[in-house]
Scaffold this active site. Structure first.
Site, PDB file in Angstrom:
ATOM      1  CG  ASP A 285      -2.201   0.843   0.895  1.00  0.00           C
ATOM      2  OD1 ASP A 285      -2.149   1.670  -0.040  1.00  0.00           O
ATOM      3  OD2 ASP A 285      -3.223   0.699   1.593  1.00  0.00           O
TER       4      ASP A 285
HETATM    5  C1  BGC Z   1      -5.156   3.019   0.136  1.00  0.00           C
HETATM    6  C2  BGC Z   1      -5.309   1.941  -0.900  1.00  0.00           C
HETATM    7  C3  BGC Z   1      -5.206   2.509  -2.280  1.00  0.00           C
HETATM    8  C4  BGC Z   1      -3.895   3.248  -2.410  1.00  0.00           C
HETATM    9  C5  BGC Z   1      -3.662   3.823  -3.783  1.00  0.00           C
HETATM   10  C6  BGC Z   1      -3.962   3.896  -0.116  1.00  0.00           C
HETATM   11  O1  BGC Z   1      -3.957   4.995   0.700  1.00  0.00           O
HETATM   12  O2  BGC Z   1      -5.065   2.429   1.410  1.00  0.00           O
HETATM   13  O3  BGC Z   1      -6.529   1.267  -0.722  1.00  0.00           O
HETATM   14  O4  BGC Z   1      -5.316   1.491  -3.229  1.00  0.00           O
HETATM   15  O5  BGC Z   1      -3.877   4.311  -1.472  1.00  0.00           O
HETATM   16  O6  BGC Z   1      -4.477   4.884  -4.059  1.00  0.00           O
END
Ligand code: BGC
Length: 743
Positions: A285
């Site tokens: 993430d």
């Molecule tokens: C979130 C994810 C997301 C990623 C990319 C993160 O802050 O937890 O779910 O896919 O950002 O945007």
């Protein structure tokens, strides 16, 4: 000259990779090996790197100069960049301006639609309609793919039993069985039958693992649980997504048992690759590798990169740690180049599967984008999915007649509230590139569905703040009307990521506004929009009718009007328990019985002094404009051998005067176990449609497989003994039967 050499290099690779549709997997692997042998270490590390474009910010950091990174082959993957035009431009840089011309992979959070927005996942799960959910995933992939995207950071399958956590909006609720079925349906929808089909995307199941169990519902917080709970409740939906073929997995932000997920070899290698045989690639993430430093698990970014690599993480999202340190870590002998090659192989394989080596621009097609994005097909589905996601929580009769559905004959209707005519909030959290200018609000929907109604709108107040200046107008509009519709709840930022709340009442002045309107004594319908269960016990005692509409997306207003006026008979059932107050949380239907189960009159039983034990609305609950009766529960036998099936049937009759759909639910309870078992566990459901007066026999089959659990030695098996079985339209179903499982 240099450019010509680069282009020829690309052409050679393209030709080598072209027409791979008919090649077997082994041949693809050989080609990837050939490419790997051409790549410098820096180029390899570039393939393990993912940066956001400057178009959207979905996390705390941005990277200046990502275009340069792409040009220099330091970044093989980009997220938050979309449209056929922009992705073509970026792809051109990768293909024409880098030495090997390896195509970029474009990722994005298409959680419930790209530009046409469908209901938030929590809402759509309330349809209990797996075909509908698969279709939403299919159509949103089709729309996103037409805008140049290859990779969807979806499905989010985190089970959560804590509505304080804002991200419950993105998931499918509290139940593992239902959540697992939805996880597979979404992967099927996103990836279709063949990733070479350019309307499909790579799926990315997230957030691995157990992110939904963050302590006290505070986002990014600590997770700690027994391995039994992890395996029984939290892991199955990820597993289901992987079994359905999810090409990628995203790590979670949380630690689990003291180890941050992105540094967990147990999760990323032992469980994912060794037990579950996952073959795709793992991405972190957003900056999750770097966050192992404040977690207190890594001393610096080099240490963090090493830990992530050793855990089995293939791609670094936005942290830049692999880019910065892998070369040194190899030079120091701490990481083997073979490990890097392995990760690169997985990523190239995904690019291969998408056909990007055949044609790197195949997803970025302006004509297709113009035809598909916001097309009638998308809009119609948004309305259909919206109608099916709405849950009717209350519909009491006044003078012998229920308030809903409203009739369309001319009368004066007041429509009040900050969410009544708001094109943005109805899209909900994570609405990607959702085009709010295309949203239908509740006001628009009413005018469209019941054009003869005289509807007067007043905002009343905002969803936040303390401004009461709109109350007077709202009260005067309400006074002049026969019926008042109140559209209140959360705005799209009051749930979702980094949007945990400890008070789940209506935010801002909305509760006060409701009280002021209720004081007028007019019949009031509460249209509740939110991304999580809210605590509405007080209001539920005062209003005769409540529609929980969540955030329904682009055609949400039309969907709500369809239900208000009875063009669609609501059929949604809650997938997350509605607590009476925040103090009851965590509250979910399949709790344990305890050694001193609740007895109202016995002091020394498990209960609160100030609130009942039961929730306001249980899991599985939802009303219809018609009524259903359950009868004649029958079991094929009262004892079942481990190798036998048990057939269960029940009669369901529509006893009302309208056609309607019902979600028939089957629960079991294992009375005695080597470890204790929950008071109820969902084991099956069927959504049926019945005409007035019609009865249908609904059948279920369960086998010993459905009765398995992790016992004290952590072996997963069914134990002989007595079971109760319940069938009904909610988790508080009380029509029950009994059977014994024997060896
Ligand atoms: C979130 C994810 C997301 C990623 C990319 C993160 O802050 O937890 O779910 O896919 O950002 O945007």
């Amino acid at each position: 000259m240099k450019r010509n050499i680069i282009i020829s290099a690309f052409i050679i690779i393209t030709l080598t990779f072209s027409s791979c549709a008919s090649r077997s997997k082994d041949e693809v692997e050989i080609k990837i090996d050939d490419l790997l042998s051409e790549m410098t270490l820096e180029e390899k590390i570039g393939q393990l790197t993912l940066f956001t474009s400057s178009w959207t910010q979905t996390g705390p950091t941005m990277r200046e100069g990502y275009l340069n990174d792409v040009k220099q082959g330091k970044c093989g993957n980009i997220f938050n960049a979309h449209t056929a035009e922009y992705t073509s431009e970026l792809q051109r840089i990768a293909v024409e301006e880098t030495r090997l011309g390896i195509p970029l992979l474009f990722g994005y959070d298409v959680i419930h639609g790209y530009k046409t927005i469908f209901p938030i996942p929590l809402a759509e799960a309330c349809s209990w309609d797996l075909d509908l959910i698969e279709k939403s995933a299919r159509l949103s992939a089709k729309e996103a793919a037409a805008a140049g995207l290859h990779w969807n950071f979806n499905p989010m399958v985190d089970i959560s039993r804590d509505p304080r956590w804002g991200r419950v909006a993105e998931g499918s609720g509290e139940d593992t069985y239902l959540g697992s079925l939805i996880a597979s349906a979404k992967v099927r929808g996103i990836q279709g039958d063949d990733l070479k089909d350019e309307s499909t995307l790579l799926a990315c199941v997230k957030h691995f693992a157990a992110y939904g169990a963050a302590q006290a519902g505070r986002d990014y917080h600590t997770v700690d649980m027994s391995e039994r709970v992890l395996r029984e409740t939290y892991l199955p939906p990820y597993r289901a997504a992987i079994d359905a073929g999810s090409a990628t997995v995203m790590t979670s932000f949380n630690e689990l048992d003291g180890v941050p997920a992105s540094g967990s070899k147990y999760l990323m290698t032992d469980v994912l690759r060794e037990e579950w045989k996952f073959r795709g690639f793992v991405v972190t993430d957003y900056t999750a590798i770097n966050e192992m430093i404040p977690h207190g698990f890594a001393k610096d970014t080099a240490d963090a990169a090493l830990l992530a690599m050793k855990a089995g993480v293939d791609m670094d999202m936005q942290g830049g740690t692999y880019l910065l340190h892998l070369q040194d870590l190899i030079d120091q002998g701490k990481v083997q180049e073979a490990a890097i090659d392995q990760a690169v192989r997985r990523i190239l394989k995904a690019k291969f599967d998408l056909g990007l080596f055949d044609d790197p621009y195949r997803y970025s097609d302006v004509d297709r984008e113009n035809q598909v994005v916001l097309s009638k097909e998308m809009m119609d589905h948004s309305r259909e999915a919206g109608r099916k996601s709405i849950v009717l929580l209350k519909n009491d009769a006044i003078d012998g007649k229920t308030l809903l559905p409203l009739n369309k004959k001319p009368k004066q209707l007041a429509l009040i509230g900050p969410l009544a005519h708001n094109q943005m909030d109805i899209l909900g959290t994570w609405h990607a590139s959702g085009d709010a200018s295309k949203s239908t609000t509740v006001l628009d929907g009413i005018k469209e569905v019941a054009p003869d109604i005289d509807v007067v709108y007043a905002e009343g107040c905002k969803t936040y703040g303390e401004d009461r200046s709109g109350f007077a107008e709202a009260i005067s509009v309400a006074k002049r009307s026969d019926i008042v519709l109140m559209a209140v709840g959360e705005n799209y930022r009051q749930n979702g990521e980094a949007a945990s709340r400890t008070n789940l009442n209506l935010p801002g002045m909305q509760e006060e506004l409701m009280e002021a309107i209720l004081d007028l004594g007019k019949p009031v319908v509460l249209i509740l929009m939110s991304g999580r269960p809210l605590t509405i016990e007080n209001l539920s005692q005062k209003v005769p009718a409540i529609l929980n509409t969540w955030h329904l997306g682009t055609k949400g207003g039309s969907a709500i009007a369809d239900v208000l006026f009875g063009d669609y008979n609501p059929s949604g059932k809650l997938v997350m328990t509605f607590p009476r107050n925040v103090g009851q949380i965590p509250i979910y239907y399949n709790m344990k019985n305890t050694g001193r189960p609740f007895k109202a009159k016995d002091k020394y039983t498990s209960k609160y002094l100030d609130v009942a034990n039961d929730p306001l609305y249980p899991f599985g609950y939802g009303l219809s404009y018609t009524a259903f009766e359950y009868s004649d529960l029958s079991l094929s036998q009262s004892t079942m051998r481990l190798d036998e099936d048990l057939n269960i049937s029940v009669g369901v009759t529509n006893t009302g005067s309208r056609a309607g759909e019902e979600v028939v639910q089957l629960y079991i309870r294992d009375l005695v176990g080597n470890v204790t078992r929950p008071v109820k566990e969902l084991k099956g459901f069927k959504k049926i449609s019945l005409e007035p007066g019609q009865t249908q026999l609904v059948e279920f089959t369960i086998s010993a497989e459905d009765l398995k659990f992790y016992n004290q030695d952590m072996s997963f098996k069914a134990e002989p003994g007595d079971f109760l079985l319940y069938v009904g339209g909610s988790s508080d179903a009380d029509l029950s039967g009994k059977f014994e499982l024997i060896n």
